[in-house]
Scaffold this motif. Structure first.
Motif, PDB file in Angstrom:
ATOM      1  N   LEU A  96       0.884  -1.238  -0.110  1.00  0.00           N
ATOM      2  CA  LEU A  96       0.238  -0.130   0.032  1.00  0.00           C
ATOM      3  C   LEU A  96       0.744   1.126   0.018  1.00  0.00           C
ATOM      4  O   LEU A  96       0.785   2.301  -0.711  1.00  0.00           O
ATOM      5  N   THR A 100       0.699   3.942  -3.141  1.00  0.00           N
ATOM      6  CA  THR A 100      -0.039   5.402  -2.657  1.00  0.00           C
ATOM      7  C   THR A 100       1.348   6.748  -2.701  1.00  0.00           C
ATOM      8  O   THR A 100       0.988   7.692  -2.366  1.00  0.00           O
ATOM      9  N   ASN A 111      -0.354   0.824  -8.006  1.00  0.00           N
ATOM     10  CA  ASN A 111      -1.521   0.197  -7.713  1.00  0.00           C
ATOM     11  C   ASN A 111      -1.832  -0.918  -8.546  1.00  0.00           C
ATOM     12  O   ASN A 111      -2.843  -1.683  -8.099  1.00  0.00           O
ATOM     13  N   GLU A 138      -9.434  -1.836   4.769  1.00  0.00           N
ATOM     14  CA  GLU A 138      -8.874  -0.588   4.671  1.00  0.00           C
ATOM     15  C   GLU A 138      -9.985   0.383   4.819  1.00  0.00           C
ATOM     16  O   GLU A 138     -11.019   0.229   3.844  1.00  0.00           O
ATOM     17  N   ASP A 140      -9.470   3.434   3.424  1.00  0.00           N
ATOM     18  CA  ASP A 140      -9.166   4.612   2.193  1.00  0.00           C
ATOM     19  C   ASP A 140      -9.241   3.719   0.799  1.00  0.00           C
ATOM     20  O   ASP A 140      -8.914   4.645  -0.214  1.00  0.00           O
ATOM     21  N   TYR A 141      -9.296   2.514   0.623  1.00  0.00           N
ATOM     22  CA  TYR A 141      -9.202   1.935  -0.649  1.00  0.00           C
ATOM     23  C   TYR A 141     -10.278   1.005  -0.896  1.00  0.00           C
ATOM     24  O   TYR A 141     -10.833   0.299  -0.193  1.00  0.00           O
ATOM     25  N   LYS A 189     -16.119  -2.639  -0.715  1.00  0.00           N
ATOM     26  CA  LYS A 189     -15.246  -2.205  -1.243  1.00  0.00           C
ATOM     27  C   LYS A 189     -14.165  -3.360  -2.073  1.00  0.00           C
ATOM     28  O   LYS A 189     -13.269  -2.923  -2.693  1.00  0.00           O
ATOM     29  N   ASP A 224      -8.350   5.548  -6.033  1.00  0.00           N
ATOM     30  CA  ASP A 224      -8.192   4.972  -4.910  1.00  0.00           C
ATOM     31  C   ASP A 224      -8.455   3.334  -4.851  1.00  0.00           C
ATOM     32  O   ASP A 224      -8.573   2.667  -3.865  1.00  0.00           O
ATOM     33  N   ARG A 225      -8.284   2.867  -6.080  1.00  0.00           N
ATOM     34  CA  ARG A 225      -8.473   1.458  -6.200  1.00  0.00           C
ATOM     35  C   ARG A 225      -7.078   0.769  -6.575  1.00  0.00           C
ATOM     36  O   ARG A 225      -6.221   1.143  -7.022  1.00  0.00           O
ATOM     37  N   ILE A 226      -6.934  -0.432  -5.688  1.00  0.00           N
ATOM     38  CA  ILE A 226      -5.759  -1.307  -5.817  1.00  0.00           C
ATOM     39  C   ILE A 226      -6.424  -2.406  -6.409  1.00  0.00           C
ATOM     40  O   ILE A 226      -7.431  -3.246  -6.379  1.00  0.00           O
TER      41      ILE A 226
END
Length: 320
Positions: A96, A100, A111, A138, A140-141, A189, A224-226
């Motif tokens: 992560l 980021t 990512n 998480e 934020d992701y 998510k 914001d996507r992994i």
């Protein structure tokens, strides 16, 4: 135009003077659109680009049996704290940070994370699912888990999902949209993209311009996507090597006391172009202490130790 009207008026006057009774024409009132309205009609606005939330809301919803996954040793949200969940909390942190821009050095396409192995049976798919589940927890992701093992896909069976279109179908049919194949799950998510319809030229499809465009869209459209790709083993097929050329990070799963050192070194040579490569030692058993170390392709590294629950069935460590 004005000369025609004048001629018509002159002709009507001549007929009246000759005694011909001319009925007045019906008057129809026409409200002409304003210039602004005319411009709006002439140039319709383009449809707004959908946000990640809108795309996922229009995609198909599937329900994962998280209780069954937990019983089989997978990380799941809302489950009691377990050793496997703690292990993947440690594993995901450097990934992560790189994704980021908070790592030791900037990582292009950080990512985009490929989970692979040198040979089959080393636990790469197990790792990919657990990593996706852990990152989905998480705040934020968002996470998209892609089954890119197009020759021997396993995510559909692991997650007990019905067959349907997926990655290969997107590459073949340019009329197919992401919302048509994306699967949103009951795990907040976490979305899925299955491998799709098998194709004899899978390697060529993964190496195509369509694949490059698709990965760029996935990686850049939603910051914001992994995106985690469960790929084929590096020494078994050529698809993994092609896929690796698009990645920012690669997590190479190594089965402890099973995978040969020569196989690991050979596998690493096939992904030399990727900026960040990490090795994860799976099924490591050696008492109550496991060593966690993180190695980065740009030469930065550090290590630390962490206590490990003795009852854990799956001990995991990451090392260079």
């Amino acid at each position: 135009m004005s000369s025609l009207i004048e001629k018509a008026a002159q002709r009507l006057e001549q007929l009246r003077q000759a005694g011909v009774d001319i009925a007045p024409p019906d008057v129809v009132e026409v409200n002409a659109p304003s210039a602004a309205a005319a411009a709006t009609v002439a140039a319709p606005t383009a449809p707004a680009q959908k946000t990640v939330g809108e795309v996922e809301r229009t995609s198909k919803a599937v329900r994962l049996d998280v209780d069954s996954l937990a019983i089989n040793g997978y990380v799941t949200p809302n489950a009691p704290r377990a050793a496997i969940a703690d292990q993947f909390r440690v594993i995901k942190r450097p990934l992560l940070a790189n994704a980021t821009g908070k790592g030791a050095a900037p990582v292009a396409n950080g990512n985009l994370i490929m989970v692979t192995s040198a040979m089959p049976g080393e636990g790469k798919s197990f790792t990919a699912v657990n990593l996706a589940m852990s990152i989905a927890m998480e705040l934020d992701y968002r996470v998209l888990l892609v089954d890119a093992d197009v020759s021997r896909p396993s995510l559909r069976k692991t997650l007990n999902l019905p067959a349907g279109p997926g990655l290969l179908d997107l590459l073949i049919d340019n009329k197919l949209k992401m919302a048509d194949v994306l699967l949103r799950t009951n795990v907040d998510k976490l979305s899925l993209l299955l491998s799709g319809t098998p194709h004899p030229r899978a390697t060529e499809l993964l190496a195509s311009d369509a694949m490059t465009a698709l990965i760029e869209e996935l990686g850049q459209r939603y910051p914001d996507r992994i995106i985690i790709f469960d790929s084929p083993p590096l020494l078994l097929t050529t698809e993994a090597r092609v896929l690796a050329s698009h990645m920012g990070q690669i997590l190479l799963v190594v089965h402890a006391e099973k995978t040969l050192r020569s196989q690991v070194l050979h596998a690493l040579t096939t992904i030399d172009a990727c900026p960040v490569k990490l090795l994860m030692l799976n099924q490591a058993r050696g008492g109550d202490q496991d060593a966690y170390g993180y190695g980065y392709g740009y030469g930065f590294g550090y290590g630390q130790s962490a206590s490990q629950a003795a009852e854990s069935n799956t001990n995991v460590s990451v090392a260079t």
